[in-house]
Scaffold this motif. Structure first.
Motif, PDB file in Angstrom:
ATOM      1  N   LEU A   7       0.839  -1.305   0.124  1.00  0.00           N
ATOM      2  CA  LEU A   7      -0.075   0.079   0.038  1.00  0.00           C
ATOM      3  C   LEU A   7       0.944   1.255   0.037  1.00  0.00           C
ATOM      4  N   MET A   8       1.975   1.278   0.176  1.00  0.00           N
ATOM      5  CA  MET A   8       2.990   2.381   0.415  1.00  0.00           C
ATOM      6  C   MET A   8       3.474   2.625  -0.854  1.00  0.00           C
ATOM      7  N   GLU A   9       3.712   4.124  -0.951  1.00  0.00           N
ATOM      8  CA  GLU A   9       4.369   4.420  -2.221  1.00  0.00           C
ATOM      9  C   GLU A   9       5.808   4.588  -2.060  1.00  0.00           C
ATOM     10  N   PRO A  10       6.670   4.141  -3.049  1.00  0.00           N
ATOM     11  CA  PRO A  10       7.976   4.442  -2.823  1.00  0.00           C
ATOM     12  C   PRO A  10       8.404   5.811  -2.105  1.00  0.00           C
ATOM     13  N   GLY A  11       9.325   5.533  -1.015  1.00  0.00           N
ATOM     14  CA  GLY A  11       9.649   7.037  -0.347  1.00  0.00           C
ATOM     15  C   GLY A  11       8.511   7.212   0.791  1.00  0.00           C
ATOM     16  N   GLY A  12       7.228   6.464   0.843  1.00  0.00           N
ATOM     17  CA  GLY A  12       6.260   6.635   1.976  1.00  0.00           C
ATOM     18  C   GLY A  12       6.823   6.023   3.353  1.00  0.00           C
ATOM     19  N   ARG A  13       6.351   6.381   4.487  1.00  0.00           N
ATOM     20  CA  ARG A  13       6.769   6.331   5.668  1.00  0.00           C
ATOM     21  C   ARG A  13       5.472   5.805   6.492  1.00  0.00           C
ATOM     22  N   MET A  14       5.683   4.930   7.469  1.00  0.00           N
ATOM     23  CA  MET A  14       4.724   4.378   8.516  1.00  0.00           C
ATOM     24  C   MET A  14       5.152   4.094   9.781  1.00  0.00           C
ATOM     25  N   PHE A  15       4.354   4.798  10.730  1.00  0.00           N
ATOM     26  CA  PHE A  15       4.565   4.668  12.110  1.00  0.00           C
ATOM     27  C   PHE A  15       3.617   4.033  12.941  1.00  0.00           C
ATOM     28  N   LEU A  16       4.303   3.195  13.762  1.00  0.00           N
ATOM     29  CA  LEU A  16       3.193   2.192  14.706  1.00  0.00           C
ATOM     30  C   LEU A  16       3.745   2.045  15.905  1.00  0.00           C
ATOM     31  N   SER A  17       2.796   1.969  17.000  1.00  0.00           N
ATOM     32  CA  SER A  17       3.247   1.452  18.427  1.00  0.00           C
ATOM     33  C   SER A  17       2.826   0.138  18.515  1.00  0.00           C
ATOM     34  N   VAL A  18       3.592  -0.638  19.667  1.00  0.00           N
ATOM     35  CA  VAL A  18       3.464  -1.682  19.824  1.00  0.00           C
ATOM     36  C   VAL A  18       3.476  -1.890  21.297  1.00  0.00           C
ATOM     37  N   ARG A  19       2.436  -2.384  21.789  1.00  0.00           N
ATOM     38  CA  ARG A  19       2.153  -2.376  23.266  1.00  0.00           C
ATOM     39  C   ARG A  19       2.805  -3.852  23.962  1.00  0.00           C
ATOM     40  N   HIS A  20       3.553  -3.542  25.071  1.00  0.00           N
ATOM     41  CA  HIS A  20       3.884  -4.871  25.816  1.00  0.00           C
ATOM     42  C   HIS A  20       3.601  -4.675  27.080  1.00  0.00           C
ATOM     43  N   GLY A  21       3.248  -5.693  27.757  1.00  0.00           N
ATOM     44  CA  GLY A  21       2.487  -5.920  29.142  1.00  0.00           C
ATOM     45  C   GLY A  21       1.198  -6.905  29.141  1.00  0.00           C
ATOM     46  N   PRO A  22       0.686  -6.880  30.515  1.00  0.00           N
ATOM     47  CA  PRO A  22      -0.453  -7.808  30.645  1.00  0.00           C
ATOM     48  C   PRO A  22      -1.692  -7.496  29.711  1.00  0.00           C
ATOM     49  N   VAL A  23      -2.311  -8.507  29.474  1.00  0.00           N
ATOM     50  CA  VAL A  23      -3.404  -8.440  28.552  1.00  0.00           C
ATOM     51  C   VAL A  23      -4.660  -8.012  29.188  1.00  0.00           C
ATOM     52  N   PRO A  24      -5.476  -6.856  29.092  1.00  0.00           N
ATOM     53  CA  PRO A  24      -6.604  -6.471  29.695  1.00  0.00           C
ATOM     54  C   PRO A  24      -7.658  -7.473  29.532  1.00  0.00           C
ATOM     55  N   ALA A  25      -8.584  -7.748  30.723  1.00  0.00           N
ATOM     56  CA  ALA A  25      -9.588  -8.559  30.693  1.00  0.00           C
ATOM     57  C   ALA A  25     -10.626  -8.365  29.538  1.00  0.00           C
ATOM     58  N   GLY A  26     -11.039  -9.411  28.890  1.00  0.00           N
ATOM     59  CA  GLY A  26     -11.826  -9.465  27.735  1.00  0.00           C
ATOM     60  C   GLY A  26     -11.164  -8.902  26.263  1.00  0.00           C
ATOM     61  N   ARG A  27      -9.989  -9.048  26.197  1.00  0.00           N
ATOM     62  CA  ARG A  27      -8.967  -8.533  24.930  1.00  0.00           C
ATOM     63  C   ARG A  27      -8.171  -9.775  24.619  1.00  0.00           C
ATOM     64  N   GLN A  28      -7.850  -9.844  23.531  1.00  0.00           N
ATOM     65  CA  GLN A  28      -7.048 -10.869  22.885  1.00  0.00           C
ATOM     66  C   GLN A  28      -5.638 -10.127  22.335  1.00  0.00           C
ATOM     67  N   MET A  29      -4.589 -10.357  22.986  1.00  0.00           N
ATOM     68  CA  MET A  29      -3.316  -9.748  22.644  1.00  0.00           C
ATOM     69  C   MET A  29      -2.130 -10.635  22.364  1.00  0.00           C
ATOM     70  N   TYR A  30      -1.170 -10.286  21.766  1.00  0.00           N
ATOM     71  CA  TYR A  30       0.043 -11.158  21.570  1.00  0.00           C
ATOM     72  C   TYR A  30       1.197 -10.414  21.853  1.00  0.00           C
ATOM     73  N   ASP A  31       2.056 -10.943  22.762  1.00  0.00           N
ATOM     74  CA  ASP A  31       3.341 -10.300  22.828  1.00  0.00           C
ATOM     75  C   ASP A  31       4.195 -10.361  21.936  1.00  0.00           C
ATOM     76  N   VAL A  32       4.702  -9.439  21.196  1.00  0.00           N
ATOM     77  CA  VAL A  32       5.503  -9.573  19.813  1.00  0.00           C
ATOM     78  C   VAL A  32       6.660  -8.491  20.134  1.00  0.00           C
TER      79      VAL A  32
END
Length: 77
Positions: A7-32
């Motif tokens: 999806l990214m054009e040449p020269g395009g940039r993407m920023f993301l945040s990755v959460r680390h820690g315990p999984v809140p009740a009722g949510r599904q998360m994976y430690d990556v």
């Protein structure tokens, strides 16, 4: 990562945040770990341009974040 890279054009940039820690009740998360996000990104033609850890902004001592920046090279490799 393949879809994001396509999806990214040449020269395009993407920023993301990755959460680390315990999984809140009722949510599904994976430690990556950040390196396991960067490796497949690189395999699909994205270069890491930023990687930094930080504490949680809400003061949760058991939660931290990794901020990642990825870039599709201008030559679109």
């Amino acid at each position: 990562m393949r879809r994001l890279g396509n999806l990214m054009e040449p020269g395009g940039r993407m920023f993301l945040s990755v959460r680390h820690g315990p999984v809140p009740a009722g949510r599904q998360m994976y430690d990556v770990p950040a390196r396991e996000t960067i490796a497949p990104a690189h395999a699909y033609g994205l270069d890491p341009i930023h990687s930094r850890g930080r504490a949680d902004l809400h003061g949760r001592g058991d939660v931290s974040w990794t901020l990642l920046g990825l870039r599709r090279p201008p030559n679109g490799r």
